[in-house]
Design a protein around this motif. Structure first.
Motif, PDB file in Angstrom:
ATOM      1  N   PRO A  25       0.796  -1.242   0.000  1.00  0.00           N
ATOM      2  CA  PRO A  25       0.000   0.000   0.000  1.00  0.00           C
ATOM      3  C   PRO A  25       0.822   1.282   0.000  1.00  0.00           C
ATOM      4  N   THR A  26       1.893   1.348   0.795  1.00  0.00           N
ATOM      5  CA  THR A  26       2.664   2.603   0.842  1.00  0.00           C
ATOM      6  C   THR A  26       3.444   2.832  -0.449  1.00  0.00           C
ATOM      7  N   ILE A  27       3.821   1.740  -1.142  1.00  0.00           N
ATOM      8  CA  ILE A  27       4.491   1.879  -2.444  1.00  0.00           C
ATOM      9  C   ILE A  27       3.498   2.433  -3.468  1.00  0.00           C
ATOM     10  N   ILE A  28       2.283   1.912  -3.440  1.00  0.00           N
ATOM     11  CA  ILE A  28       1.235   2.411  -4.340  1.00  0.00           C
ATOM     12  C   ILE A  28       0.940   3.881  -4.051  1.00  0.00           C
ATOM     13  N   GLN A  29       0.949   4.252  -2.773  1.00  0.00           N
ATOM     14  CA  GLN A  29       0.648   5.625  -2.381  1.00  0.00           C
ATOM     15  C   GLN A  29       1.700   6.598  -2.906  1.00  0.00           C
ATOM     16  N   LEU A  30       2.963   6.157  -2.944  1.00  0.00           N
ATOM     17  CA  LEU A  30       4.033   7.016  -3.474  1.00  0.00           C
ATOM     18  C   LEU A  30       3.749   7.398  -4.919  1.00  0.00           C
ATOM     19  N   LYS A  31       3.263   6.415  -5.701  1.00  0.00           N
ATOM     20  CA  LYS A  31       2.905   6.704  -7.083  1.00  0.00           C
ATOM     21  C   LYS A  31       1.680   7.609  -7.151  1.00  0.00           C
ATOM     22  N   THR A  32       0.691   7.325  -6.317  1.00  0.00           N
ATOM     23  CA  THR A  32      -0.557   8.102  -6.332  1.00  0.00           C
ATOM     24  C   THR A  32      -0.308   9.560  -5.960  1.00  0.00           C
ATOM     25  N   ASP A  33       0.539   9.787  -4.954  1.00  0.00           N
ATOM     26  CA  ASP A  33       0.803  11.146  -4.472  1.00  0.00           C
ATOM     27  C   ASP A  33       1.878  11.868  -5.276  1.00  0.00           C
TER      28      ASP A  33
END
Length: 451
Positions: A25-33
């Motif tokens: 989840p935090t890896i995905i969030q880096l891309k999202t943000d």
């Protein structure tokens, strides 16, 4: 991750962990943000990996070499946890920094290129893909294209390439039925009919290797017919919206938004099937290859008694975890749980098949008996590691000659079952094998299967 690990001989659990890291989840969030990310000062281009396949294939492929290197050089007592640790702390960062962006970008570029070709001239593109598909399958190259299907369906919801492969499948079925209609050889007619039915449901290997490619002209007829059907499919712009081998039961995966495109696919595969059947019937073929094969089987009806080619505990094939061996689909035989890493020639004869991975060997006795000795289960993935081959293709052998040596402990340490099937691949139906711990006898079917 799992299927790539099986293909490349890597640890499946470590491969899944690498995949899990990519979609954490935090890896995905880096891309999202759109956060600027670095790793020890190295810029990291964040990508979305939740619907990709190429990055994890690249990662697991490289990881397989990392694992093999450290399994050879790390001490036995600690390598079961040291090797996975090293693999994870190297492959996860490398994937995020290198393999991931390369995989995602290359996958998008390949898909975009193929879509442009299809848009430029979909008829020629469809004909080309369908015409060469079974040739690619023969050499195993088609597996390099399959991830593109999956990637397109995962990212776009549809794929234009997969429908063009469907005519190739149905063309092989048609060619098999053409052989069945024309052949005067009873065994060949039966074989062609059964493999044709199998091909209709998406499994073409029995038809290709057992009938069409073996007789040559039917295979050519199938390729020509597939190209014609592929052009039709390309013209109608047919799509696939789900995965699955093309066949009668999986035709619904080609139902997209346009029913006209789906009807076009049905026309394409129908033309390929019937045209291939008619061309095969007209072009004809030679029945002799099948007759010669039957003669070879007749020669293999001689009674004989041989020692086990591998020292160890002899067990029935039912004990083998691989269903292909255990079911007897490849022929009668037995299995050995080795106590010594050595395969010895049990008969006088000739080496008929050797493998680059060195894990198996085929031999033929002087009286025509063909024997396949397969060391371990799935050990082809080791790619020759821990094995040494001591003979060459077509070499004459005598009882006691060393054929293969292998390291039992190292193979088991890499997680492979070392049980060794020994298969008599061309026994006539009236022969049977009787086994004890000292010798193996082939004789008339008048004894229990396992003594």
């Amino acid at each position: 991750a799992v299927t790539s690990a099986r293909k490349f001989g890597a640890n499946q659990f470590v491969a899944m962990t690498v995949a899990g890291a990519l979609i954490y989840p935090t890896i995905i969030q880096l891309k999202t943000d759109a956060v600027t990310t670095t790793f020890f000062g190295i810029p990291v281009t964040m990508m979305s990996y939740t619907s990709t396949v190429i990055p994890i294939i690249l990662a697991v492929w490289v990881m397989s070499y990392v694992e093999k290197f450290f399994n050879r050089h790390v001490h036995e007592s600690v390598k079961n946890f040291v090797t996975p640790l090293i693999a994870l702390i190297t492959i996860v960062p490398l994937t995020l920094i290198v393999f991931g962006p390369i995989g995602v970008t290359s996958g998008d570029l390949i898909a975009a290129f193929i879509l442009k070709v299809l848009a430029f001239n979909p008829i020629l593109a469809g004909a080309f893909i369908a015409g060469v598909w079974q040739v690619l399958v023969i050499f195993g190259i088609h597996w390099g294209v399959v991830p593109i299907f999956i990637n397109n369906i995962a990212t776009k919801g549809y794929d234009y390439i997969k429908p063009a492969t469907a005519p190739a499948i149905f063309a092989q079925a048609g060619a098999s039925f053409g052989v069945m209609l024309r052949s005067k050889n009873k065994k060949l007619k039966t074989l062609a009919g059964s493999t044709g039915i199998t091909a209709l449901f998406g499994i073409t290997e029995p038809a290709v290797y057992g009938v069409t490619l073996r007789l040559k002209r039917p295979f050519i007829a199938a390729v020509i017919s597939a190209a014609v059907g592929g052009g039709i499919v390309g013209h109608f712009g047919s799509v696939a919206v789900a995965s699955g081998p093309p066949g009668l039961l999986t035709l619904p995966v080609f139902i997209g938004d346009s029913m006209t495109a789906f009807y076009g696919l049905l026309i394409g595969v129908g033309v390929s099937f019937f045209l291939s059947m008619v061309l095969t019937y007209i072009l004809g073929f030679e029945d002799d290859p099948i007759e010669k094969e039957a003669e070879k089987n007749v020669r293999a009806s001689t009674d004989m008694t041989i020692p086990s080619p591998v020292s160890g505990q002899i067990v029935s094939l039912e004990k083998v975890s691989d269903s292909v061996f255990a079911s007897g689909a490849m022929g009668q035989g037995f299995a050995v749980v080795p106590t010594e890493g050595k395969v010895i020639a049990p008969v006088s004869g000739q080496v008929t098949a050797i493998f680059a991975s060195k894990h198996a060997i085929g031999i033929r006795s002087e009286n025509g008996m063909e024997i396949l000795i397969h060391v371990g289960i799935d050990t082809v993935r080791l790619d020759g590691t821990h094995f040494e081959l001591h003979v060459a293709q077509d070499q004459k052998i005598e009882p006691g000659d060393v054929l293969i040596t292998f390291d039992i402990e190292s193979i088991q340490a890499e997680g492979y079952d070392i049980i060794t099937p020994v298969i008599f691949t061309n026994l006539s139906e009236e022969r049977h094998i009787t086994i004890d711990q000292d010798q193996i006898s082939v004789s008339e079917y008048n004894k229990p299967a396992f003594a």
